[in-house]
Motif scaffolding. Structure first.
Motif, PDB file in Angstrom:
ATOM      1  N   PRO A 112       0.859  -1.143   0.059  1.00  0.00           N
ATOM      2  CA  PRO A 112       0.060  -0.199   0.058  1.00  0.00           C
ATOM      3  C   PRO A 112       0.823   1.207  -0.106  1.00  0.00           C
ATOM      4  O   PRO A 112       0.435   2.133  -0.551  1.00  0.00           O
ATOM      5  CB  PRO A 112      -0.954  -0.065   1.219  1.00  0.00           C
ATOM      6  CG  PRO A 112      -1.212  -1.551   1.650  1.00  0.00           C
ATOM      7  CD  PRO A 112       0.433  -1.961   1.211  1.00  0.00           C
ATOM      8  N   LEU A 113       1.958   1.455   0.741  1.00  0.00           N
ATOM      9  CA  LEU A 113       2.925   2.560   0.846  1.00  0.00           C
ATOM     10  C   LEU A 113       3.620   2.745  -0.740  1.00  0.00           C
ATOM     11  O   LEU A 113       3.446   3.829  -0.943  1.00  0.00           O
ATOM     12  CB  LEU A 113       3.741   2.262   1.968  1.00  0.00           C
ATOM     13  CG  LEU A 113       4.739   3.550   2.122  1.00  0.00           C
ATOM     14  CD1 LEU A 113       3.827   4.751   2.475  1.00  0.00           C
ATOM     15  CD2 LEU A 113       5.471   3.370   3.336  1.00  0.00           C
ATOM     16  N   THR A 114       3.926   1.623  -1.234  1.00  0.00           N
ATOM     17  CA  THR A 114       4.486   1.740  -2.632  1.00  0.00           C
ATOM     18  C   THR A 114       3.641   2.268  -3.472  1.00  0.00           C
ATOM     19  O   THR A 114       3.729   3.063  -4.341  1.00  0.00           O
ATOM     20  CB  THR A 114       5.021   0.378  -3.107  1.00  0.00           C
ATOM     21  OG1 THR A 114       5.801  -0.385  -2.028  1.00  0.00           O
ATOM     22  CG2 THR A 114       5.583   0.354  -4.419  1.00  0.00           C
ATOM     23  N   PHE A 115       2.368   1.798  -3.391  1.00  0.00           N
ATOM     24  CA  PHE A 115       1.194   2.373  -4.344  1.00  0.00           C
ATOM     25  C   PHE A 115       1.039   3.822  -3.956  1.00  0.00           C
ATOM     26  O   PHE A 115       0.889   4.493  -5.155  1.00  0.00           O
ATOM     27  CB  PHE A 115       0.155   1.426  -4.159  1.00  0.00           C
ATOM     28  CG  PHE A 115      -1.327   2.033  -4.928  1.00  0.00           C
ATOM     29  CD1 PHE A 115      -1.384   1.876  -6.116  1.00  0.00           C
ATOM     30  CD2 PHE A 115      -2.228   2.776  -4.246  1.00  0.00           C
ATOM     31  CE1 PHE A 115      -2.214   2.182  -6.827  1.00  0.00           C
ATOM     32  CE2 PHE A 115      -3.249   3.443  -4.969  1.00  0.00           C
ATOM     33  CZ  PHE A 115      -3.208   2.915  -6.178  1.00  0.00           C
ATOM     34  N   VAL A 130      11.449  -0.635  -7.777  1.00  0.00           N
ATOM     35  CA  VAL A 130      12.710  -1.363  -7.888  1.00  0.00           C
ATOM     36  C   VAL A 130      12.857  -1.904  -6.401  1.00  0.00           C
ATOM     37  O   VAL A 130      13.219  -3.049  -5.856  1.00  0.00           O
ATOM     38  CB  VAL A 130      13.798  -0.991  -8.623  1.00  0.00           C
ATOM     39  CG1 VAL A 130      15.114  -1.636  -8.073  1.00  0.00           C
ATOM     40  CG2 VAL A 130      13.546  -0.902 -10.202  1.00  0.00           C
ATOM     41  N   TRP A 131      13.046  -0.632  -5.397  1.00  0.00           N
ATOM     42  CA  TRP A 131      13.521  -0.991  -4.248  1.00  0.00           C
ATOM     43  C   TRP A 131      12.440  -1.590  -3.490  1.00  0.00           C
ATOM     44  O   TRP A 131      12.799  -2.571  -2.842  1.00  0.00           O
ATOM     45  CB  TRP A 131      13.371   0.389  -3.531  1.00  0.00           C
ATOM     46  CG  TRP A 131      13.773   0.489  -2.110  1.00  0.00           C
ATOM     47  CD1 TRP A 131      14.992   0.032  -1.624  1.00  0.00           C
ATOM     48  CD2 TRP A 131      13.122   1.020  -1.060  1.00  0.00           C
ATOM     49  NE1 TRP A 131      15.023   0.011  -0.142  1.00  0.00           N
ATOM     50  CE2 TRP A 131      13.809   0.720   0.078  1.00  0.00           C
ATOM     51  CE3 TRP A 131      11.836   1.648  -0.874  1.00  0.00           C
ATOM     52  CZ2 TRP A 131      13.530   0.888   1.513  1.00  0.00           C
ATOM     53  CZ3 TRP A 131      11.450   1.708   0.207  1.00  0.00           C
ATOM     54  CH2 TRP A 131      12.005   1.605   1.607  1.00  0.00           C
ATOM     55  N   ALA A 132      11.316  -1.539  -3.703  1.00  0.00           N
ATOM     56  CA  ALA A 132      10.082  -2.360  -2.974  1.00  0.00           C
ATOM     57  C   ALA A 132      10.065  -3.829  -3.526  1.00  0.00           C
ATOM     58  O   ALA A 132       9.599  -4.729  -2.621  1.00  0.00           O
ATOM     59  CB  ALA A 132       8.662  -1.870  -3.322  1.00  0.00           C
ATOM     60  N   ALA A 133      10.486  -4.026  -4.841  1.00  0.00           N
ATOM     61  CA  ALA A 133      10.483  -5.509  -5.338  1.00  0.00           C
ATOM     62  C   ALA A 133      11.687  -6.034  -5.027  1.00  0.00           C
ATOM     63  O   ALA A 133      11.771  -7.209  -5.294  1.00  0.00           O
ATOM     64  CB  ALA A 133      10.285  -5.166  -6.826  1.00  0.00           C
ATOM     65  N   ALA A 175      18.404   1.393 -17.045  1.00  0.00           N
ATOM     66  CA  ALA A 175      16.881   0.905 -17.106  1.00  0.00           C
ATOM     67  C   ALA A 175      16.061   1.886 -16.407  1.00  0.00           C
ATOM     68  O   ALA A 175      15.011   2.077 -17.033  1.00  0.00           O
ATOM     69  CB  ALA A 175      16.800  -0.433 -16.496  1.00  0.00           C
ATOM     70  N   ILE A 176      16.290   2.590 -15.313  1.00  0.00           N
ATOM     71  CA  ILE A 176      15.558   3.301 -14.703  1.00  0.00           C
ATOM     72  C   ILE A 176      15.313   4.791 -15.728  1.00  0.00           C
ATOM     73  O   ILE A 176      14.303   5.328 -15.993  1.00  0.00           O
ATOM     74  CB  ILE A 176      16.088   3.861 -13.342  1.00  0.00           C
ATOM     75  CG1 ILE A 176      15.786   2.470 -12.579  1.00  0.00           C
ATOM     76  CG2 ILE A 176      15.424   5.195 -12.722  1.00  0.00           C
ATOM     77  CD1 ILE A 176      16.371   2.777 -11.190  1.00  0.00           C
TER      78      ILE A 176
END
Length: 186
Positions: A4-7, A82-85, A93-94
């Protein structure tokens, strides 16, 4: 960081990127900045863009600071993803995913503007609406060349259809083929 925070963080970054790109596109098509819709975007984006314009000067009607800020916000959204995953950070790539997302959003803005202007011309052609006026101001620079190629046929204007197909081709082949998605195509 939880899902949820990532979203929420990526949503906030993408909405910010949308506002900066709207500023870029509105200035590029010489839209009226006296419109309440435009004024709100200017008020929101000015505190960030004013210092950036000392480094990135506008050229004619192109405000590079707002485009770069939208690109940076898309890159930050990719970094959060990327950090959350738990993936490894690939700077190239970024950069490319951020640019692809930014250019795709520009095409999306024009497509939505064309659709809104079409719908408003059918539903309420004589009604004053700040959003409808902005949509027309955004759509007209793209529709005018299509109207010169294919004039109205019996009162039916086919230029929006031609323009939307052209934008879809640009989106599919120019943007997505040149900058394929490497990380996150959200």
């Amino acid at each position: 960081m939880g899902d949820p925070l990532t979203f929420v963080v990526t949503l906030a970054l993408r909405v910010g990127a949308l506002l900066f790109l709207l500023r870029f596109v509105l200035q590029a098509v010489h839209a009226s900045f006296y419109n309440p819709f435009s004024e709100g975007i200017v008020r929101f984006t000015n505190p960030v863009l004013e210092p950036m314009r000392k480094l990135l000067r506008p050229y004619r009607n192109l405000d590079f600071a707002s485009f770069v800020m939208a690109w940076v916000m898309h890159m930050l959204a990719a970094v959060v993803f990327v950090w959350a995953a738990g993936l490894s950070l690939d700077v190239f790539a970024i950069l490319t995913d951020g640019l692809r997302a930014t250019l795709s959003l520009v095409v999306g803005i024009f497509m939505v503007a064309i659709l809104v202007s079409i719908i408003m011309s059918w539903i309420a052609p004589q009604v004053y609406s700040p959003a409808a006026i902005i949509a027309r101001e955004l759509a007209e620079p793209l529709l005018a060349p299509a109207r010169r190629i294919l004039p109205p046929l019996g009162g039916i204007d086919l230029s929006p259809m031609i323009t939307i197909v052209a934008l879809m081709l640009i989106q599919s082949f120019a943007i997505n083929a040149a900058l394929p998605c490497q990380l996150w195509c959200g």
